[in-house]
Scaffold this active site. Structure first.
Site, short mmCIF file in Angstrom:
data_model
loop_
_atom_site.label_atom_id
_atom_site.label_comp_id
_atom_site.label_asym_id
_atom_site.label_seq_id
_atom_site.Cartn_x
_atom_site.Cartn_y
_atom_site.Cartn_z
N ARG A 56 33.95 44.44 55.47
CA ARG A 56 34.80 43.27 55.90
C ARG A 56 35.44 43.48 57.22
O ARG A 56 36.62 43.03 57.41
CB ARG A 56 35.75 42.92 54.76
CG ARG A 56 35.28 42.37 53.52
CD ARG A 56 34.39 41.14 53.78
NE ARG A 56 34.23 40.47 52.44
CZ ARG A 56 32.95 40.96 51.66
NH1 ARG A 56 32.03 41.80 52.35
NH2 ARG A 56 32.81 40.28 50.57
N CYS A 70 38.30 35.83 48.86
CA CYS A 70 39.04 36.82 48.37
C CYS A 70 40.30 37.33 49.35
O CYS A 70 40.26 37.43 50.42
CB CYS A 70 38.23 38.15 48.18
SG CYS A 70 37.11 37.97 46.76
N1 EPU Z 1 37.21 41.18 37.51
C1 EPU Z 1 38.36 40.94 36.66
N2 EPU Z 1 39.14 40.12 36.54
C2 EPU Z 1 39.05 38.88 37.80
C3 EPU Z 1 38.10 39.16 38.70
C4 EPU Z 1 37.28 40.24 38.50
O1 EPU Z 1 38.25 41.67 35.60
O2 EPU Z 1 40.01 38.06 37.84
C5 EPU Z 1 36.27 42.08 37.44
C6 EPU Z 1 34.94 41.73 37.17
O3 EPU Z 1 34.56 41.26 35.79
C7 EPU Z 1 34.13 42.66 37.67
C8 EPU Z 1 34.81 43.17 39.08
O4 EPU Z 1 36.15 42.77 38.52
O5 EPU Z 1 33.74 43.51 36.71
C9 EPU Z 1 34.42 42.72 40.30
O6 EPU Z 1 34.28 41.32 40.53
P1 EPU Z 1 33.27 40.44 41.13
O7 EPU Z 1 31.93 40.72 40.61
O8 EPU Z 1 33.85 38.95 40.94
O9 EPU Z 1 33.44 40.87 42.62
P2 EPU Z 1 34.47 41.19 43.54
O10 EPU Z 1 34.64 42.56 43.95
O11 EPU Z 1 35.74 40.55 43.12
C10 EPU Z 1 33.02 41.05 45.57
C11 EPU Z 1 33.73 40.40 47.23
C12 EPU Z 1 33.32 38.92 47.10
C13 EPU Z 1 32.07 38.51 46.74
C14 EPU Z 1 31.81 39.04 45.32
C15 EPU Z 1 30.12 38.81 44.97
C16 EPU Z 1 35.49 41.65 47.91
C17 EPU Z 1 37.00 41.94 48.20
N3 EPU Z 1 34.88 40.35 47.51
O12 EPU Z 1 33.99 40.22 45.01
O13 EPU Z 1 33.63 38.25 48.40
O14 EPU Z 1 31.74 37.20 46.68
O15 EPU Z 1 31.93 40.62 45.55
O16 EPU Z 1 29.36 39.77 45.53
O17 EPU Z 1 34.94 42.25 48.79
C18 EPU Z 1 35.30 37.32 49.87
O18 EPU Z 1 34.99 38.13 50.73
O19 EPU Z 1 35.88 36.37 50.39
C19 EPU Z 1 34.75 37.39 48.59
C20 EPU Z 1 35.08 36.57 47.79
#
Ligand code: EPU
Length: 298
Positions: free
Chosen positions: A172, A219
């Protein structure tokens, strides 16, 4: 003089005390001291000359899909690209695109031409320039993966073409914002079957399904090494936490939603409270992933 154009020069439109609500996905009603919209390289060169002559610092803003305006009245000069910079052409296995082209349109055109490489961008809003600045992506794809070269104009108005390996891309982050204004980009794609492309798009759609639809900047925090900011905020019990019109999404805790009338300070207060409470609970200090825009003199 709200939104009134200043001296009209070919390729630049100036607006003083300019409303920014159309330039941010969070729907914040902020204003900028000066907004310069440039539509051509000639306009950009003239703008850069002006910035140098007046020693004005400026910030480049695309569609503002990863940005929070911290104040209602921003004492800042904002540069916005459109016109020529929003155009793109499809070549055999390449897209040549201006920095203001929307990532979603590039993906749709690549999809129609059976070109693979941008499927991971499904659901990522905003411009190509913005995506490159923040190395936008998902867990297994980032825009860096298909960059061939990027053209930037430095503060002297000198154009430079950088290959992907000459640009520092991290999680990022990229060094592009410090190198100048991104204008043109070559994305290297490859021909693939319709079925494989559609299957990758379906996987990207699946990943996005857990993400909320309201007015947000995506995010808010970066994922700390080996963990997920969303998981931590959720486990700290912060879903639904509210400051004014800004609320922690109940669908995905790393999203702050503007449910109506949220101000930059509501969002900043919410960000600080989340950071504090996650730290108290897990001793992990979350770092913002969104760009926070403040007055240049504050
Ligand atoms: N989770 C929770 N509660 C929540 C949200 C997530 O327990 O409210 C848990 C999920 O169950 C999962 C883990 O956290 O086990 C990861 O969640 P998720 O798969 O949604 O991925 P993320 O790490 O939250 C990242 C990127 C997103 C991108 C997604 C999809 C970052 C900060 N975020 O999200 O990017 O869309 O992966 O690959 O790196 C962005 O850059 O704006 C963004 C949204």
């Amino acid at each position: 003089m709200a939104g009134v154009s200043g001296p009209s020069e070919e390729g630049i439109t100036w607006a003083h005390n300019a409303p920014l609500h159309r330039l941010n996905s969070m729907g914040l009603e902020a204003r900028a001291r000066l907004l310069a919209t440039v539509a051509s390289e000639e306009g950009l060169i003239r703008f850069l000359e002006w910035a140098q002559k007046t020693s004005e610092k400026f910030v480049v803003l695309g569609r503002g899909t990863n940005v929070i305006f911290a104040e209602k009245s921003l004492d800042a000069v904002i540069l916005h690209l459109n016109g020529d910079f929003a155009r793109f052409t499809m070549k055999a296995q390449e897209i040549l695109a201006g920095a203001a082209a929307l990532l979603a349109r590039l993906l749709q055109n690549a999809r129609k031409a059976n070109l693979s490489g941008l499927e991971g961008a499904w659901g990522i809003p905003g411009t190509l320039g913005g995506a490159l600045t923040g190395n936008a992506g998902t867990a297994d794809w980032t825009i860096r993966d298909c960059v061939e070269w990027v053209e930037v104009f430095d503060s002297d108005g000198i154009k430079q073409r950088l290959t992907a390996s000459e640009i520092g891309f991290e999680y990022r982050r990229s060094t592009l914002a410090t190198l100048g204004v991104i204008t043109q980009v070559s994305l290297a794609l490859r021909a693939d079957s319709r079925n494989s492309i559609e299957a990758r798009i379906r996987r990207a759609q699946e990943r996005r399904r857990s993400q909320p639809r309201g007015r947000s900047a995506g995010c808010v925090f970066k994922n700390p090494p080996g963990d997920s900011a969303g998981r931590l905020i959720d486990a700290a019990g912060l879903k639904g936490l509210r400051h004014g019109g800004a609320v922690v999404s109940s669908e995905h805790a790393n999203f702050i939603i503007n449910e109506g009338g949220a101000t930059g300070s509501d969002i900043m207060e919410l960000i600080e409270e989340i950071r504090r409470r996650v730290y108290e609970r897990f001793q992990i200090l979350l770092e913002e992933e969104v760009l926070i825009l403040r007055s240049s003199k504050s």
